[in-house]
Write an enzyme that holds these catalytic residues in place. Sequence first.
Site, PDB file in Angstrom:
ATOM      1  N   SER A   1       0.832  -1.248   0.019  1.00  0.00           N
ATOM      2  CA  SER A   1       0.117  -0.060  -0.072  1.00  0.00           C
ATOM      3  C   SER A   1       1.001   1.101  -0.025  1.00  0.00           C
ATOM      4  CB  SER A   1      -0.917   0.051   1.304  1.00  0.00           C
ATOM      5  OG  SER A   1      -1.895   0.936   1.320  1.00  0.00           O
TER       6      SER A   1
ATOM      7  N   ASP B   1       4.720   3.395  -2.719  1.00  0.00           N
ATOM      8  CA  ASP B   1       4.879   4.575  -3.697  1.00  0.00           C
ATOM      9  C   ASP B   1       6.550   4.562  -3.927  1.00  0.00           C
ATOM     10  OD1 ASP B   1       2.369   5.574  -3.980  1.00  0.00           O
ATOM     11  OD2 ASP B   1       2.364   7.055  -2.108  1.00  0.00           O
TER      12      ASP B   1
END
Length: 152
Positions: free
Chosen positions: A65, A71
């Site tokens: 996540s 990211d």
Amino acid sequence: MELTTRTMATAKNIALIAHDHCKTSLLAWSKKHKSLLKKHHLYATGTTGNLIQNETGLSVTNMLSGPMGGDQQIGSLISEGKIDVLIFFWDPLNSVPHDPDVKALLRLATVWNIPVATNLASADFIVSSPLFSESVDIQVPDYQHYLNGRLK
């Protein structure tokens, strides 16, 4: 910075990311473009990727996540030349705990010269481009040249 050429294959490696308030939009967009997306290799942050995979049946390689490091994982793949396109529906009106990661991700996409869509219109423009389904040469930093200069 010296540049070199990297060739994107016909089947692109596409990263899909959406902040919580934007997941519904990215999911609807993915459904709309499912026939195009299935010809490519999809990567996504954890929650977004699982939603897309479960709702569309598309094959997605899921990272963690976003707030848990996803990211940064996508950013690493961009730096390695393993992501060709970033579709990132982010929420400009709400801050998130991992805002520095978001900024770093967008910076890496710019450094490594990959197309980035941050909303429905730009995502539609990318997938409707003739280049989306063709082999494409892009200019990227020549890291070896950069490293050699730093080591002198």
